[in-house]
Design an enzyme around this catalytic site. Structure first.
Site, mmCIF file in Angstrom:
data_model
loop_
_atom_site.group_PDB
_atom_site.id
_atom_site.type_symbol
_atom_site.label_atom_id
_atom_site.label_comp_id
_atom_site.label_asym_id
_atom_site.label_seq_id
_atom_site.Cartn_x
_atom_site.Cartn_y
_atom_site.Cartn_z
ATOM 1 N N ASP A 176 -4.925 3.820 -11.552
ATOM 2 C CA ASP A 176 -3.618 4.301 -11.106
ATOM 3 C C ASP A 176 -3.538 4.451 -9.594
ATOM 4 O O ASP A 176 -2.479 4.264 -8.998
ATOM 5 C CB ASP A 176 -3.314 5.638 -11.792
ATOM 6 C CG ASP A 176 -1.884 6.112 -11.564
ATOM 7 O OD1 ASP A 176 -1.003 5.255 -11.325
ATOM 8 O OD2 ASP A 176 -1.648 7.334 -11.625
ATOM 9 N N HIS A 203 3.943 -2.225 -10.425
ATOM 10 C CA HIS A 203 2.860 -1.242 -10.327
ATOM 11 C C HIS A 203 2.153 -1.111 -11.673
ATOM 12 O O HIS A 203 0.917 -1.073 -11.729
ATOM 13 C CB HIS A 203 3.422 0.114 -9.896
ATOM 14 C CG HIS A 203 2.465 1.260 -10.088
ATOM 15 N ND1 HIS A 203 1.275 1.370 -9.413
ATOM 16 C CD2 HIS A 203 2.535 2.348 -10.920
ATOM 17 C CE1 HIS A 203 0.634 2.470 -9.796
ATOM 18 N NE2 HIS A 203 1.385 3.083 -10.710
ATOM 19 N N HIS A 214 7.070 2.977 -8.033
ATOM 20 C CA HIS A 214 6.874 3.237 -9.456
ATOM 21 C C HIS A 214 7.760 2.314 -10.291
ATOM 22 O O HIS A 214 8.793 2.723 -10.818
ATOM 23 C CB HIS A 214 7.155 4.708 -9.780
ATOM 24 C CG HIS A 214 6.103 5.634 -9.263
ATOM 25 N ND1 HIS A 214 6.289 6.404 -8.133
ATOM 26 C CD2 HIS A 214 4.848 5.898 -9.703
ATOM 27 C CE1 HIS A 214 5.190 7.120 -7.905
ATOM 28 N NE2 HIS A 214 4.304 6.834 -8.840
ATOM 29 N N HIS A 268 1.883 3.901 -18.459
ATOM 30 C CA HIS A 268 1.527 5.196 -17.870
ATOM 31 C C HIS A 268 2.614 5.786 -16.978
ATOM 32 O O HIS A 268 2.628 6.996 -16.744
ATOM 33 C CB HIS A 268 0.224 5.079 -17.086
ATOM 34 C CG HIS A 268 0.389 4.493 -15.717
ATOM 35 N ND1 HIS A 268 0.603 3.146 -15.499
ATOM 36 C CD2 HIS A 268 0.404 5.082 -14.494
ATOM 37 C CE1 HIS A 268 0.721 2.921 -14.212
ATOM 38 N NE2 HIS A 268 0.615 4.071 -13.568
ATOM 39 N N ASP A 269 3.531 4.966 -16.446
ATOM 40 C CA ASP A 269 4.628 5.482 -15.610
ATOM 41 C C ASP A 269 5.991 5.098 -16.185
ATOM 42 O O ASP A 269 6.975 4.976 -15.433
ATOM 43 C CB ASP A 269 4.509 4.937 -14.176
ATOM 44 C CG ASP A 269 3.623 5.799 -13.297
ATOM 45 O OD1 ASP A 269 3.478 7.001 -13.595
ATOM 46 O OD2 ASP A 269 3.055 5.270 -12.316
#
Length: 436
Positions: free
Chosen positions: A310, A164, A160, A200-201
Site C-alpha cells: 500500500d 493505485h 486513490h 483495499h481502497d
C-alpha cells in the site's frame, strides 16, 4: 521541511489499538454526503449537455463484459472494432509477461489497457496462480466483479483511484513470489491477498478520515470514528462479492470466512495503526517465532505484505515514485484548499502554503516507510527487499536536493527537542488521530 517531519513523527509515536465494528456489507453506489459532495471533489467541470465521464466508462465496461461473455461462449464478434482492442491488449499482454518485475510501469499498462489496468492485471494474476480453476470460479462472474470494483474507484482522485489499486495488486504479487511466502502460503492465502489488494481502497472519497469526522460525515458516525475508510472499503468489497455472487457456489461458512478475512487484511492498512502492526512484527522477528505453518501467522504476514504494498511508492524507481508522490500530494493539497474554503482547520500535510512535495515525502519516508521496510527486509532478506531499500534511499536523497533548507531545518530540530512538543505539533497529532 521540519513541519512535515514533526507531524509524521507525532502521528506515529504511539500505538493505537482499534476495535472492530459489527459486520454488515454496505450497498454499492453513491452516498449522501454532508456539507461537501466528495464524489466530485477532484473532478473537472464538464461542459453543459455533455455525457458524464463515469457513465461513459460504465458503458464501455459493460460492453467489454458482454464481449468477454461472448468469447467465453464461443460466439462470433458482432463488429470489427475489437481489432483495435486486441492491438492494445497485445501490447498489454507483452507487459504482463514481466508482471513480477519491480520496475513494472503501471501508468503505461493503464494506458495500454485503456484505463482498465485493475481488471486486466487482477484477472491475469488470478489465472496465473490457477485460482479460477482451483476454486471453480465462473470467469464471467470474475470479470464482472473486477469491472465493478474498478468502476467503484473514483478515478477523479489524483491518487486513490483504480490505478493505485492496480499498482498495489502488482506489488502484492511481487511479495507473494518471495521465497518465504511462496513456499508456505496456500492458494486460499493468495486469493485473499490479491482480492484485498484490488479492493483495499474501494470507493475512496479522496479525503482522509479526520476530514470525514469534522464534517460530520455519516460514515464517521457509522464506524464510530474508527478505521472509517478501511471499514467502508471492506463493506463495499463485500457488497460487490455478494452482488456478483462470486462465491455463491461455496459453502456459506467458507464464503463468510473469505469476507471476514478480507476485512482483516483491509483493516490492517489503516495508517493510524501503523505502529501497532510494526511493533508486533518487530517482536516476532526479534524472538524468531514466526511459524508460517500456522494459519494465523501466515495471515499476519499477509497483513504486513499488504501494508508494504500500500505504501511502496517511495521504494519504486524514481520515474515511477516521483509520479506517485506528486499525485498523493496533489490530493492532500486539494483537501486543504477545500478546508480553507469551508473555514475548517487545515489537516496535517494538506496546507500547500506550509508544505512542499519534497517535505511531505521526506517526512513520510523517514517516519513511516523506512521503519516498515527495514523490518520487512529482516523478514525477507532477498534481492527485492534490498532493491526496495536502495530505491528508498535514492528517492529520499533526490527529494532532499529539492528542499534546500532540509538539512539546516533538520539540524535545528535536533538541536532543540522542545520544538517537537510545541502547540502546532500537538494540534496536528490531535487532528491526525481517528479518536479526535
Amino acid at each position: 521541511m521540519l513541519g512535515a517531519c514533526v507531524i509524521f513523527k507525532q502521528l506515529f509515536s504511539n500505538v493505537r489499538v482499534r476495535s472492530q465494528v459489527g459486520f454488515e456489507p454496505e450497498r454499492r453506489g453513491s452516498h449522501p454526503y454532508l456539507g461537501v459532495d466528495f464524489r466530485t471533489l477532484h473532478s473537472r467541470a464538464e461542459s453543459a449537455g455533455s455525457i458524464p465521464a463515469r457513465r461513459i466508462r460504465r458503458l464501455f465496461s459493460f460492453q467489454r463484459h458482454l464481449l468477454s461473455s461472448r468469447l467465453l461462449r464461443g460466439a462470433p464478434h458482432l463488429n470489427p472494432l475489437h481489432i483495435l482492442d486486441e492491438d492494445y491488449c497485445g501490447q498489454a499482454k507483452c507487459m504482463l509477461e514481466k508482471v513480477g518485475s519491480w520496475n513494472f510501469d503501471i501508468f503505461l499498462f493503464d494506458r495500454l489497457t485503456n484505463g482498465n489496468s485493475l481488471v486486466f492485471l487482477t484477472f491475469h494474476l488470478l489465472s496465473q496462480y490457477g485460482l479460477i480453476e482451483l476454486f471453480q470460479l465462473d470467469m464471467v462472474k470474475v470479470r464482472r466483479f473486477l469491472v465493478l470494483v474498478q468502476e467503484d474507484y473514483h478515478n477523479q482522485n489524483p491518487y486513490h483511484n483504480a490505478v493505485h489499486a492496480a499498482d498495489v495488486t502488482q506489488a502484492m504479487h511481487c511479495y507473494l513470489r518471495e521465497p518465504k511466502l511462496a513456499q508456505s502460503l496456500t492458494s486460499f492465502d493468495i486469493l485473499l491477498g490479491l482480492l484485498a489488494a484490488a479492493t483495499h481502497d474501494l470507493d475512496h472519497p479522496g479525503v482522509n478520515q479526520p476530514f470525514l469526522i469534522k464534517t460530520n460525515h455519516y460514515l464517521a458516525a457509522l464506524y464510530r470514528n474508527t478505521s472509517v475508510l478501511e471499514n467502508h472499503h471492506w463493506r463495499s468489497a463485500v457488497g460487490l462479492l455478494r452482488e456478483t455472487e462470486l462465491f455463491s457456489h461455496l459453502p456459506a461458512e467458507d464464503s463468510l470466512s473469505i469476507e471476514r478475512q478480507l476485512g482483516s487484511l483491509i483493516l490492517a492498512t489503516d495508517i493510524s495503526r501503523q505502529n501497532e502492526y510494526l511493533s508486533r512484527f518487530r517482536t516476532h522477528l526479534d524472538e524468531n517465532d514466526l511459524n508460517l505453518g500456522n494459519a494465523s501467522h501466515r495471515h499476519f504476514v499477509l497483513q504486513m505484505a499488504l501494508k508494504c504494498a500500500d505504501i511502496c511508492n517511495p521504494c519504486r524507481p524514481w520515474e515511477l515514485s516521483k509520479q506517485w508522490s506528486e499525485k498523493v500530494t496533489e490530493e492532500f493539497f486539494h483537501q486543504g484548499d477545500i478546508e480553507k474554503k469551508l473555514k475548517l482547520e487545515i489537516s496535517p500535510l494538506c496546507d500547500s502554503e506550509a508544505n512542499t512535495i519534497a517535505s511531505v515525502q521526506i517526512g513520510f519516508m523517514t517516519y513511516v516507510v523506512e521503519p516498515l521496510f527495514a523490518e520487512w527486509a529482516r523478514f525477507s532478506d532477498t534481492r527485492l527487499s534490498q532493491t526496495m531499500l536502495g530505491h528508498l534511499g535514492l528517492n529520499k536523497a533526490s527529494w532532499s536536493t529539492m528542499e534546500p533548507e532540509a538539512s539546516g531545518s533538520s539540524e535545528d530540530g535536533e538541536s532543540d527537542p522542545a520544538r517537537s512538543s510545541e502547540e502546532p505539533s500537538s494540534r496536528a497529532l490531535t487532528q491526525g488521530s481517528p479518536e479526535s
